[in-house]
Structure formats: structure tokens, C-alpha cells
Design a protein around this motif. Structure first.
Motif, PDB file in Angstrom:
ATOM      1  N   GLN A   8       0.846  -1.186   0.000  1.00 56.05           N
ATOM      2  CA  GLN A   8       0.000   0.000   0.000  1.00 56.05           C
ATOM      3  C   GLN A   8       0.884   1.240   0.000  1.00 56.05           C
ATOM      4  O   GLN A   8       2.024   1.211   0.426  1.00 56.05           O
ATOM      5  N   ASN A   9       0.341   2.355  -0.475  1.00 54.34           N
ATOM      6  CA  ASN A   9       0.961   3.682  -0.399  1.00 54.34           C
ATOM      7  C   ASN A   9       2.181   3.879  -1.294  1.00 54.34           C
ATOM      8  O   ASN A   9       2.850   4.895  -1.172  1.00 54.34           O
ATOM      9  N   LEU A  10       2.496   2.963  -2.180  1.00 50.11           N
ATOM     10  CA  LEU A  10       3.620   3.112  -3.107  1.00 50.11           C
ATOM     11  C   LEU A  10       3.125   3.899  -4.307  1.00 50.11           C
ATOM     12  O   LEU A  10       2.388   3.379  -5.131  1.00 50.11           O
ATOM     13  N   LYS A  11       3.504   5.192  -4.371  1.00 49.05           N
ATOM     14  CA  LYS A  11       2.905   6.074  -5.372  1.00 49.05           C
ATOM     15  C   LYS A  11       3.888   6.779  -6.295  1.00 49.05           C
ATOM     16  O   LYS A  11       3.480   7.305  -7.317  1.00 49.05           O
ATOM     17  N   CYS A  12       5.170   6.811  -5.930  1.00 54.51           N
ATOM     18  CA  CYS A  12       6.087   7.600  -6.748  1.00 54.51           C
ATOM     19  C   CYS A  12       7.516   7.086  -6.640  1.00 54.51           C
ATOM     20  O   CYS A  12       7.806   6.172  -5.862  1.00 54.51           O
ATOM     21  N   GLY A  13       8.388   7.705  -7.393  1.00 52.81           N
ATOM     22  CA  GLY A  13       9.796   7.347  -7.374  1.00 52.81           C
ATOM     23  C   GLY A  13      10.446   7.600  -6.029  1.00 52.81           C
ATOM     24  O   GLY A  13      11.367   6.888  -5.622  1.00 52.81           O
ATOM     25  N   GLY A  14       9.961   8.618  -5.311  1.00 54.80           N
ATOM     26  CA  GLY A  14      10.492   8.897  -3.980  1.00 54.80           C
ATOM     27  C   GLY A  14      10.188   7.760  -3.024  1.00 54.80           C
ATOM     28  O   GLY A  14      11.036   7.372  -2.206  1.00 54.80           O
ATOM     29  N   CYS A  15       8.970   7.243  -3.121  1.00 52.81           N
ATOM     30  CA  CYS A  15       8.583   6.079  -2.304  1.00 52.81           C
ATOM     31  C   CYS A  15       9.502   4.902  -2.631  1.00 52.81           C
ATOM     32  O   CYS A  15       9.995   4.218  -1.733  1.00 52.81           O
ATOM     33  N   ALA A  16       9.697   4.666  -3.914  1.00 54.07           N
ATOM     34  CA  ALA A  16      10.539   3.552  -4.359  1.00 54.07           C
ATOM     35  C   ALA A  16      11.963   3.714  -3.851  1.00 54.07           C
ATOM     36  O   ALA A  16      12.595   2.748  -3.415  1.00 54.07           O
ATOM     37  N   SER A  17      12.462   4.940  -3.861  1.00 57.79           N
ATOM     38  CA  SER A  17      13.816   5.212  -3.391  1.00 57.79           C
ATOM     39  C   SER A  17      13.942   4.935  -1.896  1.00 57.79           C
ATOM     40  O   SER A  17      14.930   4.340  -1.444  1.00 57.79           O
ATOM     41  N   THR A  18      12.943   5.361  -1.129  1.00 58.12           N
ATOM     42  CA  THR A  18      12.946   5.104   0.316  1.00 58.12           C
ATOM     43  C   THR A  18      12.953   3.606   0.594  1.00 58.12           C
ATOM     44  O   THR A  18      13.752   3.116   1.399  1.00 58.12           O
ATOM     45  N   ILE A  19      12.065   2.890  -0.076  1.00 60.47           N
ATOM     46  CA  ILE A  19      11.991   1.440   0.114  1.00 60.47           C
ATOM     47  C   ILE A  19      13.311   0.785  -0.270  1.00 60.47           C
ATOM     48  O   ILE A  19      13.844  -0.044   0.463  1.00 60.47           O
ATOM     49  N   SER A  20      13.851   1.169  -1.404  1.00 61.89           N
ATOM     50  CA  SER A  20      15.094   0.580  -1.896  1.00 61.89           C
ATOM     51  C   SER A  20      16.241   0.793  -0.915  1.00 61.89           C
ATOM     52  O   SER A  20      16.983  -0.148  -0.597  1.00 61.89           O
ATOM     53  N   SER A  21      16.376   2.014  -0.403  1.00 59.45           N
ATOM     54  CA  SER A  21      17.497   2.297   0.492  1.00 59.45           C
ATOM     55  C   SER A  21      17.388   1.535   1.816  1.00 59.45           C
ATOM     56  O   SER A  21      18.397   1.124   2.377  1.00 59.45           O
ATOM     57  N   LYS A  22      16.180   1.326   2.302  1.00 64.93           N
ATOM     58  CA  LYS A  22      16.003   0.645   3.583  1.00 64.93           C
ATOM     59  C   LYS A  22      16.008  -0.881   3.460  1.00 64.93           C
ATOM     60  O   LYS A  22      16.588  -1.573   4.292  1.00 64.93           O
ATOM     61  N   ILE A  23      15.366  -1.411   2.430  1.00 65.56           N
ATOM     62  CA  ILE A  23      15.276  -2.867   2.279  1.00 65.56           C
ATOM     63  C   ILE A  23      16.608  -3.460   1.814  1.00 65.56           C
ATOM     64  O   ILE A  23      16.953  -4.576   2.192  1.00 65.56           O
ATOM     65  N   SER A  24      17.347  -2.713   1.021  1.00 68.01           N
ATOM     66  CA  SER A  24      18.612  -3.240   0.504  1.00 68.01           C
ATOM     67  C   SER A  24      19.645  -3.476   1.603  1.00 68.01           C
ATOM     68  O   SER A  24      20.613  -4.194   1.394  1.00 68.01           O
ATOM     69  N   THR A  25      19.433  -2.908   2.786  1.00 66.92           N
ATOM     70  CA  THR A  25      20.374  -3.111   3.893  1.00 66.92           C
ATOM     71  C   THR A  25      20.081  -4.384   4.690  1.00 66.92           C
ATOM     72  O   THR A  25      20.876  -4.770   5.542  1.00 66.92           O
ATOM     73  N   ILE A  26      18.959  -5.033   4.405  1.00 61.39           N
ATOM     74  CA  ILE A  26      18.588  -6.249   5.144  1.00 61.39           C
ATOM     75  C   ILE A  26      19.409  -7.441   4.639  1.00 61.39           C
ATOM     76  O   ILE A  26      19.490  -7.675   3.438  1.00 61.39           O
ATOM     77  N   GLU A  27      19.978  -8.169   5.579  1.00 62.16           N
ATOM     78  CA  GLU A  27      20.798  -9.335   5.241  1.00 62.16           C
ATOM     79  C   GLU A  27      19.963 -10.389   4.517  1.00 62.16           C
ATOM     80  O   GLU A  27      18.778 -10.570   4.806  1.00 62.16           O
ATOM     81  N   ASN A  28      20.564 -11.070   3.562  1.00 55.59           N
ATOM     82  CA  ASN A  28      19.965 -12.151   2.765  1.00 55.59           C
ATOM     83  C   ASN A  28      18.991 -11.662   1.693  1.00 55.59           C
ATOM     84  O   ASN A  28      18.331 -12.473   1.055  1.00 55.59           O
ATOM     85  N   ILE A  29      18.860 -10.358   1.509  1.00 50.22           N
ATOM     86  CA  ILE A  29      17.975  -9.805   0.480  1.00 50.22           C
ATOM     87  C   ILE A  29      18.834  -9.301  -0.668  1.00 50.22           C
ATOM     88  O   ILE A  29      19.790  -8.545  -0.464  1.00 50.22           O
TER      89      ILE A  29
END
Length: 79
Positions: A8-29
Motif C-alpha cells: 500500500q501507499n507506493l505512489k512515486c519514485g520517492g517512495c521507491a527510493s525510500t523502500i530501496s534504500s532501507k530494504i537493501s540493507t537487510i541481510e539475505n535480500i
């Protein structure tokens, strides 16, 4: 293994950038891909616990999965 989560709430490139920067730091992802039009976060993972970690992180960031009904309205209106 590969999976996708509709969020939910994924609406723009800024959202995608936030998700990318935070999720990419999770181990095994790895191989993280965010599709704004389809509101989909796709990635490779090693075990099922990794998926739960990603879902919790997305929820914490304000992008809960579509299966999660914890909207702000429901949190503000305990019945």
C-alpha cells in the motif's frame, strides 16, 4: 528464491527510493526491484524469515503489504 510483495501507499519514485534504500540493507535480500505502477516490491531471499523481516520493515516505513489491514484509521479506532 524469489518473491514479490504488493504494498500500500507506493505512489512515486520517492517512495521507491525510500523502500530501496532501507530494504537493501537487510541481510539475505538481493536483486531488489520496485515497480511503482504495480505497487510491487520483488526480491531474492534465502529463507522464509527473510520475507517476514521485509514485510515488517515495509510496514514500519509506511508501506504495509496489501494483506495487512492496519490502516491509521483502524489503529485510531479501537473497538
Amino acid at each position: 528464491m524469489k518473491t514479490s510483495i504488493l504494498v500500500q501507499n507506493l505512489k512515486c519514485g520517492g517512495c521507491a527510493s525510500t523502500i530501496s534504500s532501507k530494504i537493501s540493507t537487510i541481510e539475505n535480500i538481493s536483486n531488489l526491484h520496485i515497480d511503482v505502477e504495480e505497487k510491487k516490491v520483488s526480491f531474492n531471499y534465502l529463507n522464509d524469515a527473510d520475507i517476514l523481516i521485509v514485510k515488517e520493515k515495509l510496514k514500519h516505513l509506511g508501506y504495509p503489504s496489501i494483506e495487512d489491514n492496519n490502516s491509521l484509521i483502524s489503529k485510531a479506532n479501537p473497538l
